[in-house]
Enzyme design. Structure first.
Site, PDB file in Angstrom:
ATOM      1  CG  HIS A   7     -25.859 -18.595  -4.544  1.00  0.00           C
ATOM      2  ND1 HIS A   7     -25.685 -17.338  -4.038  1.00  0.00           N
ATOM      3  CD2 HIS A   7     -27.173 -18.714  -4.819  1.00  0.00           C
ATOM      4  CE1 HIS A   7     -26.868 -16.732  -3.978  1.00  0.00           C
ATOM      5  NE2 HIS A   7     -27.784 -17.551  -4.448  1.00  0.00           N
ATOM      6  N   GLY A  67     -31.425 -14.911  -3.197  1.00  0.00           N
ATOM      7  CA  GLY A  67     -32.424 -14.333  -4.083  1.00  0.00           C
ATOM      8  C   GLY A  67     -31.816 -13.659  -5.294  1.00  0.00           C
ATOM      9  CG  LEU A 110     -30.506 -22.120  -7.467  1.00  0.00           C
ATOM     10  CD1 LEU A 110     -30.086 -23.438  -8.084  1.00  0.00           C
ATOM     11  CD2 LEU A 110     -30.865 -21.127  -8.545  1.00  0.00           C
ATOM     12  CG  ASP A 111     -30.550 -18.735  -3.547  1.00  0.00           C
ATOM     13  OD1 ASP A 111     -30.020 -19.138  -4.592  1.00  0.00           O
ATOM     14  OD2 ASP A 111     -31.208 -17.687  -3.476  1.00  0.00           O
ATOM     15  CD  GLU A 112     -30.933 -21.892   2.611  1.00  0.00           C
ATOM     16  OE1 GLU A 112     -30.085 -22.548   3.233  1.00  0.00           O
ATOM     17  OE2 GLU A 112     -31.209 -20.714   2.860  1.00  0.00           O
TER      18      GLU A 112
END
Lengths: 276, 276, 276, 276
Positions: B185, B194, B220-222
């Protein structure tokens, strides 16, 4: 004598030339200069250290006539700043400032410490600095803040340093000291805003934590960032271990930020800083 | 032969003793061992590299009889992992993997690359790795994901690496590969979740940016963080400069995370990792 | 009660098993354990925190019978260490220790400070710690060292901390306190050994400087390294700026090293350390 | 059109004013400017990005008339640099350059790669870059260097990049390309000069290793440092693990140094660099 000049204005052609001509005509010599143009916002920033002998207010007037109308012009003989420190119970940031103050390494005079607990009184008084306790007991948030404000009005200071002051300042309070309050936030902003960031960081399982020094605007956790730093953590560390690891970073970050601010290396524009 | 053993179970008295007795009785010798007890969650983690000659499934059965019921037991001969890489257009993370793969430095075999654009096809094919384009054109999000899933089913892989794959995976998709998908990420999570984190970072005026490698769960971001790293930025940098600075960090962080995962040094528990 | 166990011995088969059996039979429970085998030197290291109720010397005897002959066995109830600090004129490392000591954050009792200048006397006495000046005036190097040794003999301490003590200790002196003297060296060892490392670093034009905490052996600048850290510098900084930047690193590195040593996380073998 | 201007001269009063007048009279506009005065050596450094339309050589002549005699004046339209890469067997630095080159991220054209082994031939040719093997077999050191020199003379390049070229260049060779050869040194200079720095670092037991990019002068391990970075290591790592950890740092440091050099941000003075 040595002077610091800071200019912050709308970007136009020939600004460096104009400033340099005035500097030259006033018999000043640049010791160092830095410029930056923020093209996105069409903004020009310049910082110069100059040697010579001028009447500062006349010099500023002359400059002002040749610069864009909105120009912010700061010019001063180089000097130590006068500061007030607000604290609560933790001693690491305040202690670091006191030690540096006592050996002349802090580029500022600590006029006094104001705290909402008496925990740090013995420490502060060891260093012969006035300590004022303004307890929150029996006071509403507004009343307490008013009492602090009244105390602060007794001093003439350049900056207010929140050295782990664990109270949220109201917009009203902050409005009295625009770009004058510097806070050390115990997290790597903008992550973990709010209460107990180390606990939040531990729960999220991050592998790096950090600290952030910033100017205080309306919200204790927001405001233009001056400097940040980080330290690695791992699964063995509970949130109290993270907190302990964070303390060394917090005091170093605050100390570095104060060096930058007291040396007049920091410009604030909106929610950002330009740092030379 | 060398084996990796990983145990993850409820903490009880005498676990190391029990495991060590079984290891010893099976003629195995520890090359290295690490243990960690998460007291908050009463959980025991152990990783050992062992040398000897065992029947792995029998050994696991024996262990299982002496460990708490919920014990997760992983035991395997040490081997290179098989991986699939998903990518979009950016070449820095994928390129780094291909270079390391080509010199044997990556502890894995890249079975194939699946992408939603053909930008990286020439690069991948230079290294004689199968490249599959699954364009999103004329496909709904669900249809595209299904097409990717069908392609993935052709391969038998240990891990799926998202090397800057710029699509959000649905919970349905992710459910097929629990603890098997590793993402890089482009932000210092949990900050700037985001779209376009570099733009967000630029707007917030942070002084440090970073990258985070994590297992993909529903979002996706966690997901559990494996490793993170940072790089300093300053006011001179626009968000594209930050993005460029971030690329070196992204590929290093991803590469370090994969080393840890492929060496079986990572345990996942809830939203956190324990890393030996 | 909580105990720390440290074992350092020739590597043999079944060591963890043997230790774990004895631990178990003595009704002890592991709180945490770490092991490391240095295969190059065939050496086994183990550190465990254990809870229970034992006779320490009997426990050590039992262990000793089951371990290789050369085994170093350290076992103690967890406790604060007693330390002596040696200093000269600079206040940053000493000040940091005093602040941490005063809030209970330092895992040690500072029994006294011994210095070869009286500069730090007021600071030390603020914190009610005995300060002893042993001036070098009219004393040969040998005489001065002897005077320091005689002063030190008045105290019963676990570790001696050189908090910017700017005198080189003779091998004779050091031989009295093997693995007991911890120094903070103002350079990123092994670079810039010798006088004024910041000046050396400035002259060489390095872009990163650092500090190193290490055990003192025969030579002040050598000895097993415990921990190091760095800070970026640039062409604008003269050597005094580098020195100032270095001070924050020095005190953090020293403080981190002391945490590791006082927690009994450090093993010394030859000129290296193993750190859990 | 955009131009880069670099001035390096004896410090005098009014230099910025003089330069700014000439810039202004030539219809140029500053996009960005940076100055630095090295007071110790009384030396003035200035870098400006300017927009306008000038005859570069006339502009330089005009400037030259108004600047101190010794002034070094560099002025050019902004352009990609042409480079030659020398390598041996390791692919990480070269691979990183090839990947960045292929996506246009490297601010340079790689004209060719010259190597003393053929290991990297397949990699280089994948990217359609000419690869020349100049084996050392049957050649004396002088003969080999001469052969390399002859090959290099076929190209017109701005910089020569040693991407892990494991041969020491003679002073004669280096004299042909003053301030034109950039090397990545696999150590945190000035520590661990000489053969196998990772082995040296391992033996010394350091806790941080690093890499250094520098201009090559007479000695492969000396020369003005451009940039450095570090990575933490620990007792578990053998020297090959350190070498592996070092590779990510090496390629990032080299890449960052090249960005700075290709953007004309680097001044060399004696054994130091000034970097804007």
């Amino acid at each position: 004598m040595n002077y610091i000049l800071k200019i912050d204005c709308f970007d136009e052609k020939g600004l460096i030339l104009r400033v340099s001509e005035i500097v030259f005509k006033n018999g000043l010599n640049y010791v160092s200069t830095s410029e930056f143009v923020d093209h996105e916002n069409e903004r020009f920033y310049m910082r110069a250290v100059m040697v010579g002998d001028i009447n500062v207010s006349e010099f500023k007037n002359t400059l002002s006539a040749f610069l864009p109308r909105d120009a912010g012009i700061f010019c001063e003989e180089i000097r130590k700043k006068d500061i007030i420190v607000l604290a609560t119970k933790e001693n690491h940031c305040l202690g670091d400032l006191l030690i540096k103050h006592s050996s002349g390494e802090l580029n500022a005079n600590i006029l006094g410490v104001v705290a909402n607990h008496d925990t740090l009184k013995p420490l502060v008084e060891k260093f012969d600095i006035p300590f004022t306790l303004i307890s929150t007991e029996n006071l509403s948030r507004e009343e307490h803040e008013l009492a602090v404000l009244n105390e602060l009005k007794k001093y003439k200071f350049d900056y207010m340093v929140l050295a782990k002051y664990m109270r949220i300042l109201s917009p009203n309070f902050v409005a009295n000291y625009p770009k004058k309050i510097i806070n050390i936030h115990h997290s790597f902003l903008p992550a973990f805003i709010g209460a107990n960031p180390y606990k939040q960081a531990h729960e999220r399982g991050v592998k790096i934590i950090g600290a952030t020094a910033h100017f205080v605007t309306n919200d204790l956790d927001e405001g233009p960032i001056i400097t940040q730093d980080v330290v690695r953590v791992n699964h063995e560390m509970g949130w109290k271990d993270m907190q302990k690891a964070g303390r060394n970073v917090e005091k170093t970050v605050l100390s570095n930020a104060l060096d930058l601010v007291f040396d007049e290396r920091v410009f604030v524009h909106g929610n950002k800083t330009v740092i030379f």
